[in-house]
Design an enzyme around this catalytic site. Sequence first.
Site, PDB file in Angstrom:
ATOM      1  N   GLU A  27      38.479  25.669  48.947  1.00 60.51           N
ATOM      2  CA  GLU A  27      39.419  26.780  49.126  1.00 60.51           C
ATOM      3  C   GLU A  27      38.832  27.840  50.063  1.00 60.51           C
ATOM      4  O   GLU A  27      37.630  27.839  50.351  1.00 60.51           O
ATOM      5  CB  GLU A  27      39.766  27.419  47.775  1.00 60.51           C
ATOM      6  CG  GLU A  27      38.581  28.047  47.059  1.00 60.51           C
ATOM      7  CD  GLU A  27      38.981  29.187  46.136  1.00 60.51           C
ATOM      8  OE1 GLU A  27      39.685  30.113  46.585  1.00 60.51           O
ATOM      9  OE2 GLU A  27      38.556  29.166  44.963  1.00 60.51           O
ATOM     10  N   LYS A 161      35.858  33.034  34.645  1.00 61.81           N
ATOM     11  CA  LYS A 161      35.172  34.272  34.296  1.00 61.81           C
ATOM     12  C   LYS A 161      35.831  34.929  33.108  1.00 61.81           C
ATOM     13  O   LYS A 161      37.032  34.789  32.909  1.00 61.81           O
ATOM     14  CB  LYS A 161      35.291  35.255  35.455  1.00 61.81           C
ATOM     15  CG  LYS A 161      34.444  34.923  36.620  1.00 61.81           C
ATOM     16  CD  LYS A 161      34.311  36.178  37.487  1.00 61.81           C
ATOM     17  CE  LYS A 161      33.438  35.878  38.656  1.00 61.81           C
ATOM     18  NZ  LYS A 161      34.174  35.119  39.673  1.00 61.81           N
TER      19      LYS A 161
END
Length: 308
Positions: A27, A161
């Site tokens: 990405e 996260k």
Amino acid sequence: MQKNNLVEVQPEINAALESGGAVVALESTIISHGMPYPQNVQMANKVESIIREAGAVPATIAIMDGKIKVGLSKEELEILAKSKPVAKVSMRDLPGVIARKQLGATTVATTMYGAHLAGIRVFVTGGIGGVHRGYEETMDVSADLEELAQTDVVVVCAGAKAILDLPRTMEYLETKGVPVIGYRTDVLPAFFSARSEIKLVERADSADEIAQIVIAKSQLNMRGGVLVVNPIPEAYSLDHIYIDGIIEKAVAAARDKNVTGKEITPFLLSEITAQTGGKSLEANLQLVYNNALLGGQIAASLAAHAQG
Ligand code: PSU
Ligand code: MN
């Protein structure tokens, strides 16, 4: 794979795909919005060489000149890493950015989509988006999860996260029928930290075991992705009490400053980098390298099975 005029696949990648070789998609939002310059471009180049060493061809994806570009030159990586502003392009944004011929960086969702259009089966990133904390109020769920639900690409990440609501993110993936495979772990890795409290139901100890699950899923005609969660190497894993404290502060700062929508993830990432004095950046780099190696191996294994 049906040719699509809005997808431009670089010749080396095209040749690899046509001969059934191993290719790994990457990405670009991690480059433009996930890390500062020049570490971001150094990371992008190093990830590509790790993937080559694992026996696969790297394919970084971005939006340029009104096309989804699959495979970027060194110069194009540099442009993406340096230019301001680069649009952060998730699914909602894709048609507009293409139509206006803007420079755009792809998120996990749009990278999966582009990879699939190009015929690439494996994609390596750092962390995925998910259900945000405070979802009950904001309904903020990353389009990454929707793409995992419907697009047949293996995504290798280091978990997510704790800026996200991890238990709700896992529930969502279960609802959508997305297998989450722990690579040599029984618990969900939490990006900066190798471990979280969340138990996984699926574990694999080799790239080939993962490839076999991916092949079974496709033979079952099931739509959607497979999420491989690969813990950050122990030597770089940050203490989760330390990093969770910093994440809490970053989330509170976002609330105070009224940061909303697509700005939230980049805001939190740069707050965390600043608050850890670069420690989190080093961890971020190392976990991406670790994922690149595994992704290269999975792609090579899938290619070997396809050659029979
Ligand atoms: N998480 C990270 N680093 C990142 C991102 C997420 O640790 O760079 C980026 C990825 O591109 C991911 C996107 O797809 O943020 C998710 O953004 P949103 O939550 O707005 O969907
Ligand atoms: Mn969002």
